[in-house]
Each structure stands twice: as structure tokens, then as C-alpha cells.
Design a protein around this motif. Sequence first.
Motif, PDB file in Angstrom:
ATOM      1  N   PHE A 169      93.011  52.527   0.114  1.00 20.40           N
ATOM      2  CA  PHE A 169      93.376  52.139   1.497  1.00 20.40           C
ATOM      3  C   PHE A 169      92.854  50.705   2.009  1.00 20.40           C
ATOM      4  O   PHE A 169      93.742  50.002   2.829  1.00 20.40           O
ATOM      5  N   ILE A 201      99.091  46.741   7.780  1.00 19.03           N
ATOM      6  CA  ILE A 201      99.734  48.056   8.364  1.00 19.03           C
ATOM      7  C   ILE A 201     100.709  47.581   9.380  1.00 19.03           C
ATOM      8  O   ILE A 201     100.645  46.819  10.371  1.00 19.03           O
ATOM      9  N   MET A 258     103.808  52.692  -0.942  1.00 21.76           N
ATOM     10  CA  MET A 258     103.840  53.954  -0.320  1.00 21.76           C
ATOM     11  C   MET A 258     103.427  55.028  -1.605  1.00 21.76           C
ATOM     12  O   MET A 258     102.581  55.992  -1.233  1.00 21.76           O
ATOM     13  N   ASN A 278      99.525  54.839  -1.238  1.00 24.10           N
ATOM     14  CA  ASN A 278      99.145  55.450  -0.137  1.00 24.10           C
ATOM     15  C   ASN A 278      99.190  57.006  -0.125  1.00 24.10           C
ATOM     16  O   ASN A 278      98.286  57.831   0.155  1.00 24.10           O
ATOM     17  N   ILE A 280      95.082  47.925   0.700  1.00 27.15           N
ATOM     18  CA  ILE A 280      96.529  48.136   1.328  1.00 27.15           C
ATOM     19  C   ILE A 280      96.287  47.480   2.810  1.00 27.15           C
ATOM     20  O   ILE A 280      96.979  46.315   3.207  1.00 27.15           O
TER      21      ILE A 280
END
Length: 427
Positions: free
Chosen positions: A142, A151, A340, A343, A145
Motif C-alpha cells: 500500500f 491515489i 489493482m 491492491n 502504491i
Amino acid sequence: MLVVAGIVIFFLGLLFSIAWHELGHLAAAKLFGIKVTQYMVGFGRTLWSRKKGDTEYGIKAIPFGGYIRMIGMFPPKKDEEYGRTASSAPWRAMIEDARQAVAEEVRPEDAHRQFYQRNPWKRIVVMLAGPVMNLILAVGIFAAILMGHGIAQATTTVSSVSECVLPANTPDTAHCPAGAPPAPAAAAGFRPGDRIVEFDGRHYDSWDQLRMAIRKSSGTVPVVVERDGHRVTLNTTLMQTQQPSLDDPSKTEKVGFLGLSPTQVLVKQDVSGVVHTIGGFVNLTAEKVVQLPQRVPDLINAIGGGQRSADSPVGIVGASRLGGEVLSSDQYGVDDRIIMMFNLLAGVNLSLFVFNMLPVLPLDGGHVAGALWESVRRRLARLVRRPDPGPFDTAKLMPLAYAVSLVFIAYSLLVLVADIVNPVTLF
């Protein structure tokens, strides 16, 4: 081919997560001198194994978990218990069978390397090491990313304008049926690219705050937008309509409706933003884990052909299918699909962390709870100057552990069937 590749890649990622979890237990156990006889990914028949030192490392046929085998998980019976009359109760037989099976693994030369002999805090570290490894992996993914890619955040710039108003949960919103009322934004003359500067006389920089203001408003409201470098005032008559609740999307509520969508931009997060976002993920995951029993009717309904909710529990099969769906999707670029996938994998690891922290055997949290109770009662004994009560006998909880295991197995089978006959889909 992309679907198959996505399933295989994500499945391997799940296996790595399991192996990573067990590696935490293994490393901590060896650090404290506990003998570990097996480190296995999977259950059932052994497909491959190799022994190195005291430990056999291997892969088993059923890839729905993993384990390490430490010697001396249960303490021996106290001296006064040997003289008691043996009971024929099934639960007592379970306890003694489990204790005997554990005792048979201990060789005389390894008598000092048993799990129960270690201080409570060391046993807590050993049992926490597995879930914490999943947490570390989730936080690492996380954080990479959020800080490296960013985000998606909604802005006050208009992306699209709805042409008409449709009832909540209408399956097809791409076309306006005959008789559908025009959306207030379209009637007021909003255009894609307009940046909303003021709404009802107040300035807004955040889409979330602007959205809340729209939902709470009614009647005619002046809206100032920036268009082509100039400010334009649009008098908009908001409509009251039923929309999904922000607190519970399965319910609807009557709110003000404007009829436009915001532009999304990628915003890289700093350390504080990462901590705040991941903290929200942890809270949400904990809520979903607590709600697992409530999801049984939804799973049964899905197996019977009913609609399966998007937040329905999924197992390894369902998660792997989601990976295949993400990788094969043509709605996003390759980079977005990879993000994705990661994630999803991070979310699974976060779920493994939270789930394993539940204070029930045979989960790691159950062993942690037992060690904590042992520590508490030993401290209490010292305070009142009573003899040391000794190690907490987790063997006495084995009937409960077996019952919980049966519940977990039944739930897993229910999820597996639902994942096969009516899988969760993202798109």
C-alpha cells in the motif's frame, strides 16, 4: 489467456502470502530456540519436501493455508492430575489425545526446546510474527502504491454531466428513457471541464465537502464555475431524489441531486497520508471480519442464484478469479491493472492479519490470548504470594478449537461453492 494468467499470478501471490506468514512463525520460533519440525505450505498429501537441519520444508496438495509444527505446544499434566479417575467424556478424550500426540514428538534431547517452556512474551512474539508478516507485506504494498503511484482523488472539476435523472440502482444509466426528467446540471448548462468555484455562496476546494453540500441542498442554488479562464454563474434548481447512502450503500436516502461527476486525479501521498489511509483500510477490514457471520444468508442466496453483493466474502478461488478479471479488463491500462492486482493482494494480506488476530483457537490470536492469561495469573499469584500456577494448559481448549475449526471449514466450503457458482465480479 489474460484471464488464466491473472488467476495463476494472483494464486501464486496468495501462496507467497501464506508462505510469508508461516516464515514469520518459523523465524521467531527458531530465534527463541524452539524446535520446528515442519514448515508447510498447504494441507493434505505432501507434493514436495526437503529437510534442512531440524525442519522439513515442503508443499502440500491442498493450497488453502499452511502451518509450522513446533514441539511441546501443550504442557504435560500436573502431578495431581495423574491420580484422578479418568473420565470417558468425549471432550476429555480429545484433550488427552491431543496432549499425547504432542508429547510423542518430543525426543529426550529436545526436552528443553518446547514451545510451552518459553516465557509468555516469547510465545506471544512467535504467534504474532505470522500475522505481523502479513501486515508488513500489506503496508509495504500500500505504501509503495500510495507514495509512488498515488491515489485517485476527486476534484471540483466536472468530468461528465448526466443528461437525465434515473431511479437509484437503475442497471443501465447509459441512455435516458422516454419521460426521464433532465438532470439539474444539464438544464443549468454545466459542461465537462467546468471547475466549480462556489456553491451557494461558499468556496469549496474539496469534492467530498462539495458533494455533502449538494446532497444537503434543495431549491435554486447559484453555482460559480470557472470556464475557459472566466467565471460563470449558473442558477441551478436541485432535485430531490433517492440515492445510495454514503454510510450504507445498500440503503438509499432522499438527497439533493445535481447530476455531474468529478474529474479524478492521482495524488501521491506523504507519510502522514499513508498512515491515515492504511489506518482506514485496517478499520474497514476489521469491520468486515466481524460481519462475517452476517454474510451467511447472502452466500446461501448467491448459491441459489440470487445477486451476490460486491463486498461478499471470497476465498482463494474467488480472489484468484478477481485477479484474472482485473488483468484481462480492457477498461484500464496495463499499469492500472497491475496496480489493482497489487491492491487486491495487499487487501488479502490485511484480511489475513485481522482474521488471525481473533482471540480464538486454533487461530494465532487464540494462542496469544492464552499466553496473556498465563502472564496475568502468574503476576496475580506473585502479588498474593501464592505458588506459581505454571503454564496455561491450552490443551484443555482443544474441544473448543475443534468446534471452531469445523465452523471455519463449513464457512470456507460455503464461500468456495459461492465463488464457483456465483463469483464476485468487479466490472
